[in-house]
Scaffold this active site. Structure first.
Site, mmCIF file in Angstrom:
data_model
loop_
_atom_site.group_PDB
_atom_site.id
_atom_site.type_symbol
_atom_site.label_atom_id
_atom_site.label_comp_id
_atom_site.label_asym_id
_atom_site.label_seq_id
_atom_site.Cartn_x
_atom_site.Cartn_y
_atom_site.Cartn_z
ATOM 1 N N HIS A 39 0.812 -1.300 0.034
ATOM 2 C CA HIS A 39 -0.190 0.025 -0.046
ATOM 3 C C HIS A 39 1.051 1.223 0.072
ATOM 4 O O HIS A 39 0.429 2.334 -0.582
ATOM 5 C CB HIS A 39 -0.799 -0.062 1.220
ATOM 6 C CG HIS A 39 -2.255 0.704 0.769
ATOM 7 N ND1 HIS A 39 -2.165 1.923 0.500
ATOM 8 C CD2 HIS A 39 -3.491 0.501 1.206
ATOM 9 C CE1 HIS A 39 -3.662 2.284 0.399
ATOM 10 N NE2 HIS A 39 -4.378 1.404 0.837
ATOM 11 N N SER A 40 2.100 1.208 0.415
ATOM 12 C CA SER A 40 3.147 2.320 0.496
ATOM 13 C C SER A 40 3.280 2.777 -0.887
ATOM 14 O O SER A 40 3.592 4.006 -1.220
ATOM 15 C CB SER A 40 4.366 2.135 1.254
ATOM 16 O OG SER A 40 5.001 1.124 0.563
#
Length: 507
Positions: A162-163
């Site tokens: 998700h980063s």
């Protein structure tokens, strides 16, 4: 399928500087954004998983070549993490690196005559959540399963940390790698946001009436924002959802997940939407509330006609809330993401994690009129639309990261999620058939894991279908297919009610 190589769109790439007499790439560094750092914290270490189906068997060599010409040219997908040298390893920078495509494309050797291919794919996707990702390489991988299921001739499972970006960014990036099935050089078309024509603020009025409408609108936004921010802060401090069969316990963010999906008819959703004068999102959340109500009451015995026990009698009075994720970008344009790929740089691009969230109450009860669930949701969502709480949550998290540090921001996000019951999002997809490297697509089913919740629900449209995808902890929700069925049934009940009430005549 080698002829598919000719279908790939030419990509102009940004060349990096080279040293004297050295063909080695110059190492480029870029600091992690505050929200990217947040998604590496153990409490919210999140991954996005996109399961997609193709009409044909996937040609692995064609896919690898296509990824090299598109996805790998995006700076986030050709960068690895650089960590600090302190006692606690914390990622600080993105460092450009040479990507070995074979490290990221996984092709298991499968028996083409698998007894239950649908179950195999579901189990395979679930097992991915049990496997940590190698942080020494760019944080993405693609699993290719050349096994025929009831929906597709082959399956791809794309996992990305998700980063690297939020769900809208990742889906837009995948679409930027695709083309229309009818024209491989044309980007997919997404549904454009439209402002309602019956909004008083959009109509032409004498100046004094316009001033009154504007002032009233501003006051309403101020009041709604104040109420929503107060509720948000209370949730962080002490306001928890009541115990219910969908709520996970402490440490739920670290448990494996199972992903299940079901295809709904998007035209049925639009029929209900147009007849009721609501939005697609209203219908999606409304049938979700309806499906959850029947699912929970059946688990408690009420739907079977049994005497209501103490647990089921409390459902209609329980505090059960959904965290709704909101894309804060003004528009979602696939061409913008393609420009990032072409330039090989994020400079000037609206990339990354730019999402806020709002807390929406769910009224769990059995209603006689299935349309009441949708009207219920519309009233709540209309109030949230006249509030700036989504922007508040985004900027508050970013501000805390920059001032008080990572742990303060992590606490805000973790508490706001763990003190609610589930998360919900709805993303619009292409309106026409698209192909990925010459492979026509059948469906997209994006989801997520790593949240401190036992249930996450996503809706994803594609052509004339709407996929509803559940990410569940099986210890909490042992029968996710049953919940999917109840949501699908809720849409049918709403459609039938619309037709019986002759609301469809308004279309």
């Amino acid at each position: 399928m080698a002829s598919h190589l000719g279908l790939l769109k030419p990509i102009k790439t940004h060349r990096v500087n080279q040293g004297k007499g050295d063909a080695k790439e110059e190492e480029k560094e870029e600091p992690l954004s505050p929200l990217a750092r947040l998604f590496h914290a153990p409490q919210v270490n999140c991954f996005i998983v996109v399961v997609f189906g193709c009409k044909t068997t996937i040609d692995v060599d064609v896919f690898k070549h296509g990824l090299e010409q598109t996805l790998i040219k995006h700076p986030r997908f050709s960068s690895k993490l650089a960590f600090d040298t302190g006692k606690v390893a914390e990622p600080l920078k993105w460092v450009r690196t040479v990507v070995n495509i074979d490290d990221h494309v996984i092709v298991p050797d499968l028996d083409p005559n698998i007894e239950s291919p649908d179950q195999f794919v579901e189990d395979y996707a679930s097992n991915i959540t049990k496997t940590p990702m190698d942080l020494s390489k760019p944080l993405w991988e693609l699993h290719i399963l050349n096994v025929e299921t009831s929906e597709a001739a082959s399956i791809g499972i794309f996992r990305v940390h998700h980063s690297l970006g939020d769900g809208v960014s990742i889906i837009s990036l995948l679409l930027a790698c695709m083309g229309k099935a009818s024209d491989a050089n044309a980007f997919p078309s997404l549904v454009a946001n439209k402002k309602k024509a019956n909004d008083p603020c959009t109509k032409s009025h004498p100046w004094f009436l316009g001033f009154v409408f504007t002032l009233m609108s501003m006051l309403k936004v101020f009041w709604n924002t104040l109420m929503d921010v107060t509720l948000f802060l209370a949730t962080i401090i002490c306001l928890k959802d009541d115990k219910n069969p969908l709520k996970g316990g402490i440490g739920i963010e670290k448990t494996p997940r199972r992903f299940v999906h079901r295809m709904l008819n998007l035209n049925d959703i639009k029929l209900v939407k147009n007849a009721m004068g609501v939005t697609v999102n209203d219908v999606a959340l409304g049938i979700t509330q309806s499906g959850l109500s029947r699912y929970l009451y059946e688990r408690c015995g009420e739907a079977k006609g049994d005497k209501m026990d103490s647990e089921s009698s409390m459902l209609s009075h329980s505090r059960i809330r959904a965290t709704l994720f909101v894309n804060l970008r003004p528009t979602t344009v696939v061409q913008d993401v393609a420009n990032v790929i072409n330039a090989g740089s994020n400079v000037g691009a609206d990339w990354g994690n730019k999402i806020g969230y709002i807390l929406c109450p769910l009224h769990i009860k059995l209603r006689d009129d299935p349309l009441d669930y949708i009207y219920d949701v519309k009233a709540a969502i209309d109030q949230k639309k006249r509030s700036l709480v989504a922007q508040f949550t985004y900027f508050t998290t970013s501000l805390l990261l920059k001032t008080l540090g990572l742990q303060a921001a992590v606490m805000i996000m973790y508490k706001s999620l763990s003190n609610t019951t589930l998360s919900f999002s709805n993303v619009a997809g292409p309106m026409e058939e698209v192909s990925l490297f010459g492979h026509p697509m059948v469906f997209f089913a994006p989801s997520i894991y790593g949240f401190p919740q036992a249930l996450v629900i996503h809706f994803q449209s594609y052509m004339d279908k709407m996929a509803v995808i559940l990410s569940v902890d099986e210890d909490v929700i042992p029968d996710p297919h049953k919940l999917c069925f109840e949501i699908e049934k809720s849409l049918m009940l709403a459609k039938n009610a619309v037709m019986e009430n002759k609301l469809a005549n308004k279309l």
